[in-house]
Motif scaffolding. Structure first.
Motif, PDB file in Angstrom:
ATOM      1  N   TYR A  47       0.824  -1.217   0.000  1.00 34.77           N
ATOM      2  CA  TYR A  47       0.000   0.000   0.000  1.00 34.77           C
ATOM      3  C   TYR A  47       0.856   1.264   0.000  1.00 34.77           C
ATOM      4  O   TYR A  47       0.532   2.240  -0.678  1.00 34.77           O
ATOM      5  N   ALA A  97       1.119   3.992  -3.124  1.00 38.48           N
ATOM      6  CA  ALA A  97       0.823   5.403  -2.872  1.00 38.48           C
ATOM      7  C   ALA A  97       1.978   6.323  -3.283  1.00 38.48           C
ATOM      8  O   ALA A  97       1.911   7.539  -3.082  1.00 38.48           O
ATOM      9  N   THR A 141      -2.185   3.207   4.915  1.00 39.98           N
ATOM     10  CA  THR A 141      -2.967   4.355   4.442  1.00 39.98           C
ATOM     11  C   THR A 141      -2.845   5.514   5.421  1.00 39.98           C
ATOM     12  O   THR A 141      -2.642   6.677   5.019  1.00 39.98           O
TER      13      THR A 141
END
Length: 314
Positions: free
Chosen positions: A22, A26, A299
């Motif tokens: 993740y 990103a 996140t």
């Protein structure tokens, strides 16, 4: 000058590797540090049957898929142990992350340190580890093909170990301190259908003997106190796990068992530090919850990095 990352992830199990995926997706510079085995405890699972969409995949294969995917997105996977993390003097300054080989800097840190196998704590155990006593049936099971073995524990890991060993060993005796198992009923039913599996309930292992190799286990009945000797060549211990986060107690609040105190948002008392995986205090420790934690923690970490860099989106 220390190499700097946006996000450093401590632990290369499913939670840590998912966080690496993740963070990489990103667009963040990220590194996953693992001190022992990529994939952590899941690599010792012969067949993953409770993760959606991947029935029958081995833990080792699944771990390598996660690693490859993280690296495809630019995340580095570094085999080294993190020994210390120093908080920044003020928000915006980096964390100083010390490994055994080098020192790094990071804007955000994710602790996905997982668990280690709990030992029995009985006389003779230390001397016979690797000489008949094992904490991983998938790793060591082949050494006991055609022999008599015992599995100590009552959770899913113990039941899965017993199922695996029933395919290799002449006989498998499951020793459990209670009168019923904590593991899934489907696993219990599988074991009860096997002719070479025996059950020793309401009992604890109180002694081991043999030199140079294990040749017997002393079992004590919890209700009567009666002791008996089981002649076995192997003992697979699966009596629980202990958290690996003691070294980071100054960064994250921990409960009296050593688990990180962190909710489903994976936030901690220290801005810029997040937790993920089985080392976090939570109700269910499963592969599904570990990868979910990795996604949530990464996140949140990426949003933290964006906020400090002034790139946070609304």
């Amino acid at each position: 000058m220390a190499e700097r990352f946006d996000v450093i992830i401590v632990g290369g199990g499913p939670a840590g590797l998912t966080a690496g995926i993740y963070a990489g997706r990103a667009g963040k510079t990220a590194a996953v540090f693992e001190r022992e085995t990529i994939g952590g405890q899941i690599t010792f699972t012969d067949s993953i049957d409770n993760y959606p969409g991947t029935p029958g995949i081995s833990g080792a294969e699944y771990a390598m898929k996660l690693k490859d995917q993280a690296e495809e997105f630019g995340t580095q996977v570094i085999m080294d142990e993190i020994t210390e993390i120093k908080k920044p003097g003020k928000e915006g300054e980096p964390f100083v992350v010390k490994a055994t080989e080098n020192t790094y800097e990071a804007t955000a840190v994710i602790l996905a340190t997982g668990l280690s196998s709990r030992r029995m704590g009985i006389p003779g155990e230390a001397e016979l580890i690797g000489k008949g006593i094992s904490f991983c049936a998938v790793c060591d099971g082949m050494f006991f093909r055609g022999k008599d073995v015992a599995v100590y524990g009552g959770g899913n890991t113990a039941l899965e170990d017993a199922i695996y060993m029933s395919q290799l060993a002449s006989s498998v005796t499951i020793i459990h301190r209670r009168d019923r198992f904590r593991g899934e009923d489907t696993l219990v039913r599988q074991l009860k259908s096997k002719d070479n599996v025996k059950f020793c309930m309401n009992s604890t292992v109180t002694g081991v003997s043999g030199s140079p190799l294990l040749d017997s286990v002393e079992v004590t009945d919890k209700e009567t106190g009666e002791k008996k000797e089981l002649k076995v060549n192997g003992l697979f211990v699966a009596i629980g796990k202990i958290p690996n986060g003691k070294v980071f107690a100054d960064l994250v609040e921990e409960d009296d068992r050593g688990y990180y105190k962190s909710g489903e948002d994976c936030l901690t008392m220290t801005p810029g530090v997040f937790t993920a995986g089985d080392g976090r205090d939570k109700a269910v420790n499963q592969l599904t919850t570990a990868v979910a934690d990795g996604a949530v923690a990464a996140t949140a970490a990426c949003h933290y990095v964006d906020r400090l860099s002034g790139n946070e989106y609304v």
